[in-house]
Design an enzyme around this catalytic site. Structure first.
Site, mmCIF file in Angstrom:
data_model
loop_
_atom_site.group_PDB
_atom_site.id
_atom_site.type_symbol
_atom_site.label_atom_id
_atom_site.label_comp_id
_atom_site.label_asym_id
_atom_site.label_seq_id
_atom_site.Cartn_x
_atom_site.Cartn_y
_atom_site.Cartn_z
ATOM 1 N N SER A 142 0.660 -1.094 -0.122
ATOM 2 C CA SER A 142 -0.027 -0.089 -0.055
ATOM 3 C C SER A 142 0.840 1.288 0.000
ATOM 4 O O SER A 142 1.925 1.165 0.255
ATOM 5 C CB SER A 142 -0.988 -0.015 1.218
ATOM 6 O OG SER A 142 -0.230 0.311 2.209
ATOM 7 N N LYS A 143 0.104 2.265 -0.441
ATOM 8 C CA LYS A 143 0.830 3.513 -0.433
ATOM 9 C C LYS A 143 1.716 4.174 0.633
ATOM 10 O O LYS A 143 2.702 4.743 0.542
ATOM 11 C CB LYS A 143 -0.293 4.455 -0.620
ATOM 12 C CG LYS A 143 -0.037 5.462 -2.037
ATOM 13 C CD LYS A 143 -1.094 6.373 -2.163
ATOM 14 C CE LYS A 143 -1.360 6.824 -3.634
ATOM 15 N NZ LYS A 143 -2.495 7.553 -3.688
#
Ligand code: GLU
Length: 492
Positions: free
Chosen positions: A260-261
């Site tokens: 994830s970011k």
């Protein structure tokens, strides 16, 4: 039957590394099977639309070398266009097709209108949760008669259309990665197929489109595995042939959660902007979920096209390791054409204010030599600015402690003098000149080995380590060398 696969992104504004890998596996599988790789835009969620997202996404795919010949494409003028006989390939342009197909399901009794308000649905779910049940639609509108439905529609009541699942029926499908999967309809929900805004949901559109576009293999992320029984059921009630399913394992963070970011870069664009080469990114992500038959690690796209197989896709996700990616990128930087590397790296220099575009053009050969000199030390090309900054400043920017110590050796004053007289006597400092100069100094002055080479490096760069010294001197050039020799005298 001709193999047809598709990558079906929603245009959310960026291409996640995981999506690139999905696209890549589709692309590779199509190549290997001599089939067609289609790109379809899934924009049924109108609230998530981002301006320019499709174009940006297609540019990222083109950069990565994962291009489609059918579907939504980007042409040489950077315009988005649709190519192929089975379009439109953008879901928001297919609303009539979905309407026609939903009518078919309503007529055959496999779908029904649902007028329940959000409030009611929330309450139902709340009660189910409090009773420790899995929340799902309670079937309130399943039994409405044709007349009741018509009356509500005429009265302007908003509605959705749901799938009418039979009770207690096993839904079977085979997944190439996961094997046989069976789910009972009692554990499934009457999925909404058409929303109140007249748009289909993903679940409905995906089935209609994959069928009409004659998709034979559905290769996508494992997050869609739980939705697949709904899709399979729709194929069944339409009487359509089920495609082959292939659910790819997630790419994971080092903590083994989905990439994830929050844990750093995840968009293809982030990597491009840092100066990663597409062949490195592709090579690396190809191996995050697929393993070749031998231990080969370096693969060109052509080699991947030959070697790839769905059978060797793994069940468990690969951990995204940026150090490993850097290793691949460094490998490809070492081999790439120098002019290409300079073209990619110059914008970083311009951004840092180290040169103007004009100057970079004029001194192209200089930048090529600079690239040749420092490329082995770079993980990505954004680092070029930092690596060559030392060649662009008049004076030594930073003196290492060890270098200052070296400067105190007794032969240094003489070496400075000799370097100065030889360098001042030449028109231009080239690698050949430097090599010849060192030979002369050895012979004439008896300064040799470390004393000569490390000495020269320390005097002129303030560092004890760095790239090959003839290249370093050539890059600095006569004027800068002169200024630096003068400064070096003050460091005694
Ligand atoms: N539009 C879906 C996505 O954004 C595609 C899922 C599928 O491939 O079926 O991931």
């Amino acid at each position: 039957m001709m193999t047809r696969v598709r990558f079906a992104p929603s245009p959310t504004g960026f291409v996640h590394i995981g999506s690139l890998r999905t696209a890549l596996y589709n692309y590779l599988y199509a190549k290997k099977a001599d089939g067609v790789y289609v790109l379809r835009v899934e924009d049924t969620d109108q609230s998530r639309l981002v301006e320019g997202a499709v174009e940006g996404m297609l540019k990222s795919m083109r950069w990565a070398g994962v291009e489609n010949a059918e579907g939504v494409c980007i042409n040489n003028q950077d315009a988005v266009e649709q190519v192929g006989e089975k379009g439109p390939y953008i879901q928001s342009e297919r609303l009539d097709i979905y309407k026609e197909h939903i009518q078919g399901l309503l007529d055959s009794g496999h779908a029904y209108h649902c007028f329940c308000s959000k409030d009611r649905l929330d309450k139902v779910r709340e009660i189910q949760r409090s009773e420790n049940k899995v929340p799902k639609y309670d079937g309130h509108c399943r039994g409405l008669s044709k007349e009741e439905v018509q009356a509500k529609i005429d009265a302007g009541e908003p509605y959705v259309i749901r799938m009418k699942l039979p009770a207690d029926k096993d839904i079977h499908f085979k997944d190439v990665v996961r094997g046989d999967v069976v789910i009972n309809t009692n554990d499934m929900d009457d999925q909404v197929l058409m929303k109140s805004d007249g748009f289909p949901t993903y679940h409905f559109a995906v089935v209609v489109d994959d069928h009409l576009m004659q998709i034979t293999h559905i290769i996508r992320g494992e997050e869609w595995l739980p939705s697949t029984p709904k899709h399979v059921y729709l194929y069944e009630v339409f009487g359509w042939e089920q495609p082959v399913y292939v659910h790819l394992p997630n790419i994971l963070n080092s903590d083994h959660k989905k990439l994830s970011k929050r844990q750093g870069d995840v968009a293809v664009e982030d990597f491009r902007k840092k100066g990663y080469l597409p062949e490195a990114l592709i090579n690396y992500i190809a191996l995050l979920g697929w393993s070749p038959e031998d231990n080969q690690e370096i693969f060109s796209m052509q080699e991947l096209e030959k070697a790839f197989s769905l059978e060797r896709v793994s069940k468990s996700g690969g951990v995204f390791d940026v150090n490993k990616l850097n290793w691949f990128n460094n490998h490809y930087i070492r081999q790439a054409d120098l002019n290409r590397l300079v073209d990619i790296a110059v914008p970083f220099l311009v951004e840092e204010g180290l040169v103007s575009e004009e100057e970079a053009k004029q001194r192209h050969d200089w930048f090529v030599l600079a690239m040749e000199t420092v490329r082995e030390s770079m993980d990505y090309l954004q680092e070029f600015a930092q690596r060559i900054a030392m060649f662009l400043t008049d004076e030594v920017a930073m003196w290492e402690e060890e270098a200052l110590e070296f400067m105190r050796l007794s032969h240094i004053p003489r070496l400075i003098e000799v370097l100065e007289s030889k360098i001042m006597a030449t028109d231009e400092v080239s690698e050949d000149f430097v090599t010849a100069m060192f030979k002369e100094i050895q012979k004439e002055e008896g300064i040799k080995g470390k004393n000569l080479f490390m000495g020269t490096r320390v005097i002129l760069t303030g560092q004890t380590h760095g790239p090959e010294i003839p290249k370093v001197l050539t890059l600095l050039g006569k004027d800068k060398l002169k200024l630096r020799l003068e400064k070096a005298k003050q460091h005694r």
